[in-house]
Scaffold this motif. Structure first.
Motif, PDB file in Angstrom:
ATOM      1  N   GLY B 163      49.792 132.517  10.072  1.00 25.42           N
ATOM      2  CA  GLY B 163      48.585 131.992  10.783  1.00 25.42           C
ATOM      3  C   GLY B 163      48.611 132.348  12.194  1.00 25.42           C
ATOM      4  N   LEU B 164      49.652 132.902  13.070  1.00 26.78           N
ATOM      5  CA  LEU B 164      49.511 133.033  14.465  1.00 26.78           C
ATOM      6  C   LEU B 164      49.173 134.396  14.859  1.00 26.78           C
ATOM      7  N   ASP B 165      48.308 134.452  16.060  1.00 25.75           N
ATOM      8  CA  ASP B 165      47.864 135.930  16.227  1.00 25.75           C
ATOM      9  C   ASP B 165      48.965 136.766  16.725  1.00 25.75           C
ATOM     10  N   PRO B 166      48.951 137.912  16.772  1.00 22.62           N
ATOM     11  CA  PRO B 166      50.406 138.923  17.272  1.00 22.62           C
ATOM     12  C   PRO B 166      50.943 138.456  18.665  1.00 22.62           C
ATOM     13  N   ILE B 167      50.296 137.881  19.491  1.00 21.28           N
ATOM     14  CA  ILE B 167      50.862 137.547  20.706  1.00 21.28           C
ATOM     15  C   ILE B 167      51.755 136.278  20.637  1.00 21.28           C
ATOM     16  N   ALA B 168      51.280 135.377  19.837  1.00 15.48           N
ATOM     17  CA  ALA B 168      51.801 134.088  19.639  1.00 15.48           C
ATOM     18  C   ALA B 168      52.866 134.282  18.641  1.00 15.48           C
ATOM     19  N   SER B 169      52.846 135.077  17.568  1.00 15.87           N
ATOM     20  CA  SER B 169      54.300 135.387  16.743  1.00 15.87           C
ATOM     21  C   SER B 169      55.209 136.024  17.520  1.00 15.87           C
ATOM     22  N   GLY B 170      54.817 136.939  18.630  1.00 20.40           N
ATOM     23  CA  GLY B 170      55.631 137.645  19.288  1.00 20.40           C
ATOM     24  C   GLY B 170      56.672 136.618  20.150  1.00 20.40           C
ATOM     25  N   GLU B 171      55.949 135.699  20.882  1.00 18.08           N
ATOM     26  CA  GLU B 171      56.475 134.800  21.507  1.00 18.08           C
ATOM     27  C   GLU B 171      57.295 133.856  20.931  1.00 18.08           C
ATOM     28  N   MET B 172      56.878 133.367  19.486  1.00 14.84           N
ATOM     29  CA  MET B 172      57.672 132.756  18.693  1.00 14.84           C
ATOM     30  C   MET B 172      59.035 133.338  18.364  1.00 14.84           C
ATOM     31  N   TYR B 173      58.976 134.540  17.800  1.00 19.62           N
ATOM     32  CA  TYR B 173      59.894 135.315  17.460  1.00 19.62           C
ATOM     33  C   TYR B 173      61.018 135.316  18.521  1.00 19.62           C
ATOM     34  N   ASN B 174      60.776 135.676  19.924  1.00 14.93           N
ATOM     35  CA  ASN B 174      61.461 135.436  21.130  1.00 14.93           C
ATOM     36  C   ASN B 174      62.071 134.275  21.353  1.00 14.93           C
ATOM     37  N   LEU B 175      61.198 133.286  21.042  1.00 15.13           N
ATOM     38  CA  LEU B 175      61.853 132.054  21.445  1.00 15.13           C
ATOM     39  C   LEU B 175      63.067 131.518  20.580  1.00 15.13           C
ATOM     40  N   ILE B 176      62.860 131.978  19.062  1.00 16.07           N
ATOM     41  CA  ILE B 176      63.627 131.574  18.198  1.00 16.07           C
ATOM     42  C   ILE B 176      65.151 132.399  18.431  1.00 16.07           C
ATOM     43  N   LYS B 177      64.806 133.902  18.796  1.00 13.41           N
ATOM     44  CA  LYS B 177      65.976 134.737  19.123  1.00 13.41           C
ATOM     45  C   LYS B 177      66.890 133.923  20.286  1.00 13.41           C
ATOM     46  N   LEU B 178      66.036 133.335  21.132  1.00 15.07           N
ATOM     47  CA  LEU B 178      66.573 132.778  22.695  1.00 15.07           C
ATOM     48  C   LEU B 178      67.452 131.447  22.219  1.00 15.07           C
ATOM     49  N   ILE B 194      58.625 141.562   6.940  1.00 15.10           N
ATOM     50  CA  ILE B 194      60.165 142.272   6.988  1.00 15.10           C
ATOM     51  C   ILE B 194      60.417 143.038   8.166  1.00 15.10           C
ATOM     52  N   HIS B 195      59.413 143.705   8.665  1.00 18.26           N
ATOM     53  CA  HIS B 195      59.675 144.661   9.726  1.00 18.26           C
ATOM     54  C   HIS B 195      60.326 143.858  10.946  1.00 18.26           C
ATOM     55  N   GLU B 196      59.529 142.682  11.447  1.00 21.26           N
ATOM     56  CA  GLU B 196      60.140 141.792  12.193  1.00 21.26           C
ATOM     57  C   GLU B 196      61.522 141.183  12.047  1.00 21.26           C
ATOM     58  N   ALA B 197      61.697 140.751  10.634  1.00 23.81           N
ATOM     59  CA  ALA B 197      62.709 140.276  10.143  1.00 23.81           C
ATOM     60  C   ALA B 197      64.076 141.309  10.471  1.00 23.81           C
ATOM     61  N   VAL B 198      63.989 142.492  10.095  1.00 21.84           N
ATOM     62  CA  VAL B 198      64.853 143.399  10.441  1.00 21.84           C
ATOM     63  C   VAL B 198      65.100 143.617  11.863  1.00 21.84           C
ATOM     64  N   ARG B 199      64.074 143.567  12.561  1.00 17.12           N
ATOM     65  CA  ARG B 199      64.362 143.912  14.113  1.00 17.12           C
ATOM     66  C   ARG B 199      65.030 142.477  14.701  1.00 17.12           C
ATOM     67  N   TYR B 200      64.859 141.303  14.349  1.00 13.69           N
ATOM     68  CA  TYR B 200      65.468 140.179  15.010  1.00 13.69           C
ATOM     69  C   TYR B 200      66.668 139.639  14.542  1.00 13.69           C
ATOM     70  N   ALA B 201      66.925 139.859  13.062  1.00 15.74           N
ATOM     71  CA  ALA B 201      68.023 139.029  12.259  1.00 15.74           C
ATOM     72  C   ALA B 201      69.319 139.912  12.741  1.00 15.74           C
ATOM     73  N   THR B 202      70.363 139.062  12.449  1.00 16.69           N
ATOM     74  CA  THR B 202      71.727 139.620  12.272  1.00 16.69           C
ATOM     75  C   THR B 202      71.915 140.160  10.654  1.00 16.69           C
ATOM     76  N   HIS B 203      71.550 139.146   9.886  1.00 13.91           N
ATOM     77  CA  HIS B 203      71.640 139.425   8.344  1.00 13.91           C
ATOM     78  C   HIS B 203      70.358 139.340   7.550  1.00 13.91           C
ATOM     79  N   ILE B 204      70.247 139.771   6.434  1.00 17.79           N
ATOM     80  CA  ILE B 204      69.240 139.759   5.453  1.00 17.79           C
ATOM     81  C   ILE B 204      69.546 139.433   4.219  1.00 17.79           C
TER      82      ILE B 204
END
Lengths: 268, 235
Positions: B163-178, B194-204
């Motif tokens: 439900g987040l827009d692309p910018i907000a999701s990007g921020e959220m992913y960065n925050l989580i990674k941080l 799944i695309h973002e999952a593979v980008r940020y995660a260490t394991h799947i």
């Protein structure tokens, strides 16, 4: 002023005032959680069960509150269980139980005393119906309700806001749901002598809805709805004394007006 | 060192198995993404990890002093919450509930912890705002701050960008990674994306009523499963 002094020189008015203020407080505190958890109809259902229990108690010549409190508490727990089971949908279950209880009450009244003013006092409430024993019992129970609410406030907030989260962090959400239902049951029974079975649920719902229009935090909603509830009760009680209108209905009208004002004030 | 280990895990509803053969372990600092189609058992696994649903078979072992009640959980939002009158501070503070123990009210220390986590999420300026008036991205930050109050070791996020827009999701992913990198808090995230999952995660961990894949994100990219799921292998 002298009219006011005269008004409260009657013992039944003193009792009505004290019990009414306490019950209004209980109803407002619980109401916030009930409205937010979409449990508003439980209050309504329970009041009908309360009517049935009071009617049966009076037909059997038993102490009304001593019978009604446990019966309604049981009904509250049952309603909560029914809500969670998928067999009967929650609102249908409430409708079923409340109309059955109403029917049982009406039949037992008509078999014992006949349909008389007593029925009307149960349905629409009466300030005259509080005996001294009732009053003491009501005061003790409502103080207990308020104390429990205050003591468990952080947990009640968490369970109201997000049941899954609080369950995941080890809070027994079912326990607090049951606590809420039991406290509501007690409040409904205490309040319905004065407000009547048909009007008591408004005491629970209105103040919470009004406060939610103008407040931004949960604590503020709880505090403001408690104030609104007590104010509306007092206004309704005074109006009913001076204008000779029925007490319960006058309080509901006061609550309705308060809601209207909050609605206007909350619109930006 | 593994902080969480699942062995031969099976879950069933009314005798019908919905998820079976789950075997994976999570080390401190790992970022695990759980992917799979709707109804593949992701939510069931989450419930199991949180101790809300007992497995029919197999075991979940938490070690290194981690308790099931000390997992920072970010659930999917419910309709009730969207119009709930509560201030940001009240919501974040409720994350400290599991530290209350036998006490009835929040202590100064816990209030301090709530403040720190609001600062970490950059929401201290809106602490008195009403939760219902916030944007979707802000609401998720509030819930993330609440989850951080509940844990020091493991975050469990259920579709945090839905439900987040692309910018907000990007921020959220960065925050989580941080949080994952700087505070060394392990992350388990359920995601559709799944695309973002593979980008940020260490394991799947890929589920489809059973465990289809578990390994590092790099291994996953090479697998035939990922190619099919990602649509022609364009990563």
């Amino acid at each position: 002023m002298t009219a006011l002094i005269q008004m409260f020189s009657y013992h039944f008015m003193q009792r009505a005032l004290i019990v009414g203020v306490l019950v209004s407080l209980c109803a407002a505190l619980l109401g916030v959680s009930l409205v937010l958890k979409r449990y508003s109809m439980i209050g309504d259902g329970l009041s009908h069960v309360g009517f049935g229990a009071l009617a049966v108690a009076s037909a059997l010549n038993l102490a009304p509150l001593a019978v009604a409190v446990p019966v309604v508490v049981l009904a509250a727990i049952l309603l909560l269980r029914l809500r969670q089971s998928a067999a009967v949908k929650g609102d249908a279950a409430i409708a079923m139980i409340s109309s059955s209880a109403l029917a049982i009450g009406v039949i037992s009244l008509s078999l014992s005393t006949g349909m008389n003013t007593e029925v009307s006092s149960y349905l629409f409430g009466s300030v005259l119906s509080l005996s001294r024993g009732d009053a003491v019992f009501s005061i003790l129970l409502s103080l207990a309700v308020i104390a429990l609410f205050v003591l468990f406030y952080p947990r009640i907030f968490a369970v109201t806001f997000d049941e899954n989260f609080s369950r995941a962090t080890g809070t027994k959400a079912e326990l607090f749901n049951t606590l809420l239902a039991v406290l509501t049951a007690i409040t409904v029974v205490l309040g319905m002598r004065m407000m009547g079975a048909l009007l008591i649920s408004s005491l629970i719902i209105f103040p919470a809805l009004s406060a939610m229009r103008i407040c931004r935090s949960f604590k503020a909603v709880v505090l403001v709805s408690a104030c609104i509830s007590v104010l509306c009760f007092l206004t309704g009680l005074l109006a009913s004394y001076f204008l000779e209108t029925p007490t319960g209905a006058s309080i509901v009208i006061a609550d309705l007006l308060a809601y209207g004002i909050c609605r206007l004030a909350g619109r930006k | 060192m593994a902080i969480l280990e699942c062995k031969d895990l099976c879950f069933a509803y009314e005798g019908k198995r919905v998820l079976e053969g789950v075997n994976f372990s999570l080390n401190a600092g790992d970022y695990l993404c759980v992917v799979g189609e709707n109804g593949s058992g992701k939510s069931t696994l989450i419930k199991g990890l949180l101790g809300l649903k007992a497995p029919e078979q197999g075991s979940i072992t938490l070690s290194d002093g981690l308790k099931a009640t000390e997992i920072g959980y970010l659930p999917q939002q419910t309709q009730v919450q969207r119009d709930f009158p509560a201030s940001v501070y009240e919501v974040v503070l409720s994350g400290c509930l599991n530290s209350l123990g036998g006490r009835l009210f929040y202590t100064k220390e816990l209030k301090q912890r709530a403040m720190e986590n609001m600062e970490r999420m950059g929401i201290e300026e809106i602490r008195d705002e009403s939760y219902q008036n916030l944007s979707g991205g802000q609401q998720q930050r509030v819930l993330l701050a609440r989850a951080l109050c509940a844990t020091k070791k493991l975050l469990l996020l259920d579709e945090p960008v839905t439900g987040l827009d692309p910018i907000a999701s990007g921020e959220m992913y960065n925050l989580i990674k941080l949080i994952n990198l700087c505070d060394n808090i392990s992350v388990i995230m359920v995601s559709h994306d799944i695309h973002e999952a593979v980008r940020y995660a260490t394991h799947i961990l890929h589920l489809g009523h059973s465990q289809l894949f578990f390994g590092t994100a790099a291994e996953y990219r090479q697998s035939s499963l990922a190619r099919r799921f990602l649509g022609g292998g364009q990563i």
